[in-house]
Design an enzyme around this catalytic site. Structure first.
Site, PDB file in Angstrom:
ATOM      1  N   ASP A  30       0.852  -1.185   0.000  1.00 35.13           N
ATOM      2  CA  ASP A  30       0.000   0.000   0.000  1.00 35.13           C
ATOM      3  C   ASP A  30       0.891   1.238   0.000  1.00 35.13           C
ATOM      4  O   ASP A  30       1.884   1.314   0.723  1.00 35.13           O
ATOM      5  CB  ASP A  30      -0.917   0.002   1.237  1.00 35.13           C
ATOM      6  CG  ASP A  30      -2.029   1.036   1.130  1.00 35.13           C
ATOM      7  OD1 ASP A  30      -3.195   0.630   1.020  1.00 35.13           O
ATOM      8  OD2 ASP A  30      -1.723   2.258   1.152  1.00 35.13           O
ATOM      9  N   ASN A  87     -13.001  -2.443   2.455  1.00 37.08           N
ATOM     10  CA  ASN A  87     -13.889  -1.288   2.504  1.00 37.08           C
ATOM     11  C   ASN A  87     -14.814  -1.316   1.288  1.00 37.08           C
ATOM     12  O   ASN A  87     -14.365  -1.626   0.178  1.00 37.08           O
ATOM     13  CB  ASN A  87     -13.074   0.000   2.511  1.00 37.08           C
ATOM     14  CG  ASN A  87     -12.199   0.118   3.752  1.00 37.08           C
ATOM     15  OD1 ASN A  87     -12.609  -0.289   4.838  1.00 37.08           O
ATOM     16  ND2 ASN A  87     -11.000   0.654   3.597  1.00 37.08           N
ATOM     17  N   HIS A 100     -10.305  -4.821  -3.219  1.00 33.83           N
ATOM     18  CA  HIS A 100      -8.994  -5.110  -2.627  1.00 33.83           C
ATOM     19  C   HIS A 100      -9.157  -5.498  -1.166  1.00 33.83           C
ATOM     20  O   HIS A 100     -10.015  -4.973  -0.458  1.00 33.83           O
ATOM     21  CB  HIS A 100      -8.033  -3.929  -2.772  1.00 33.83           C
ATOM     22  CG  HIS A 100      -8.593  -2.607  -2.335  1.00 33.83           C
ATOM     23  ND1 HIS A 100      -9.477  -1.882  -3.108  1.00 33.83           N
ATOM     24  CD2 HIS A 100      -8.420  -1.905  -1.197  1.00 33.83           C
ATOM     25  CE1 HIS A 100      -9.806  -0.777  -2.463  1.00 33.83           C
ATOM     26  NE2 HIS A 100      -9.181  -0.757  -1.305  1.00 33.83           N
ATOM     27  N   HIS A 102      -7.159  -5.430   2.299  1.00 32.76           N
ATOM     28  CA  HIS A 102      -6.010  -4.886   3.027  1.00 32.76           C
ATOM     29  C   HIS A 102      -5.501  -5.963   3.978  1.00 32.76           C
ATOM     30  O   HIS A 102      -6.293  -6.539   4.730  1.00 32.76           O
ATOM     31  CB  HIS A 102      -6.416  -3.692   3.887  1.00 32.76           C
ATOM     32  CG  HIS A 102      -6.851  -2.471   3.140  1.00 32.76           C
ATOM     33  ND1 HIS A 102      -6.032  -1.380   2.956  1.00 32.76           N
ATOM     34  CD2 HIS A 102      -8.016  -2.154   2.543  1.00 32.76           C
ATOM     35  CE1 HIS A 102      -6.680  -0.435   2.299  1.00 32.76           C
ATOM     36  NE2 HIS A 102      -7.900  -0.884   2.026  1.00 32.76           N
TER      37      HIS A 102
HETATM   38  P1  DGP Z   1      -9.558   1.928   0.304  1.00 34.05           P
HETATM   39  O1  DGP Z   1      -9.758   3.124   1.168  1.00 34.05           O
HETATM   40  O2  DGP Z   1      -9.951   0.646   0.998  1.00 34.05           O
HETATM   41  O3  DGP Z   1     -10.190   2.083  -1.066  1.00 34.05           O
HETATM   42  O4  DGP Z   1      -7.978   1.823   0.133  1.00 34.05           O
HETATM   43  C1  DGP Z   1      -7.276   2.163  -1.005  1.00 34.05           C
HETATM   44  C2  DGP Z   1      -5.832   1.996  -0.662  1.00 34.05           C
HETATM   45  O5  DGP Z   1      -5.092   2.014  -1.865  1.00 34.05           O
HETATM   46  C3  DGP Z   1      -5.263   3.126   0.215  1.00 34.05           C
HETATM   47  O6  DGP Z   1      -4.793   2.547   1.446  1.00 34.05           O
HETATM   48  C4  DGP Z   1      -4.104   3.676  -0.577  1.00 34.05           C
HETATM   49  C5  DGP Z   1      -3.870   2.655  -1.661  1.00 34.05           C
HETATM   50  N1  DGP Z   1      -3.490   3.217  -2.956  1.00 34.05           N
HETATM   51  C6  DGP Z   1      -4.173   4.149  -3.659  1.00 34.05           C
HETATM   52  N2  DGP Z   1      -3.526   4.413  -4.817  1.00 34.05           N
HETATM   53  C7  DGP Z   1      -2.425   3.606  -4.832  1.00 34.05           C
HETATM   54  C8  DGP Z   1      -1.374   3.426  -5.767  1.00 34.05           C
HETATM   55  O7  DGP Z   1      -1.301   4.043  -6.823  1.00 34.05           O
HETATM   56  N3  DGP Z   1      -0.428   2.508  -5.445  1.00 34.05           N
HETATM   57  C9  DGP Z   1      -0.460   1.795  -4.274  1.00 34.05           C
HETATM   58  N4  DGP Z   1       0.540   0.934  -4.055  1.00 34.05           N
HETATM   59  N5  DGP Z   1      -1.445   1.937  -3.372  1.00 34.05           N
HETATM   60  C10 DGP Z   1      -2.409   2.837  -3.651  1.00 34.05           C
END
Ligand code: DGP
Length: 113
Positions: A30, A87, A100, A102
């Site tokens: 993340d 989420n 996704h 986590h």
């Molecule tokens: P959610 O709130 O459950 O939709 O979490 C989305 C997660 O995705 C958040 O913790 C940050 C992560 N995230 C968003 N954009 C990117 C990205 O471009 N690369 C990576 N590695 N993570 C990302």
């Protein structure tokens, strides 16, 4: 879906620290870690959220959990414990609309809410 950042990560056209990939799912770090270990496990195929997980997605949904278990074991956090979070939509705090899981661990998460 070419406009989806997680589809781009799966396809290799956007950069991410991929830690696992197979024919159904991909796992990567993340970008905003909320714990010492914070991985995202996503289906390779674009599924918007849990609301779109149908019977035909059973194998993929099962694989998300199997890979989470495997990654937690490999990182040595299985016995101390970890948290899996999915989420869904706005009230659930979903910000990226590609399903996704986590995987959070490496410290006690009891105070995290
Ligand atoms: P959610 O709130 O459950 O939709 O979490 C989305 C997660 O995705 C958040 O913790 C940050 C992560 N995230 C968003 N954009 C990117 C990205 O471009 N690369 C990576 N590695 N993570 C990302």
């Amino acid at each position: 879906m070419t406009s989806c950042i997680f589809c781009q990560i799966v396809a290799g056209t956007a950069k991410a620290e991929i830690v696992y990939q197979d024919e159904l799912v991909t796992a990567f770090r993340d970008i905003h870690p909320a714990a010492p270990i914070h991985l995202l496990i996503v289906p390779n195929r674009h599924i918007e959220s849990v609301n779109f997980v149908g019977a035909e997605e059973e194998a993929t949904a099962g694989r998300l959990f199997g890979v989470a278990r495997q990654l937690a074991a490999e990182r040595g956090i299985a016995s101390d414990g970890y948290r899996l979070v999915v989420n869904t939509n706005h009230h659930g705090g979903q910000t990226v609309f590609h399903l996704h899981l986590h995987l959070l661990g490496g410290r006690s998460l009891r105070a995290m809410g």
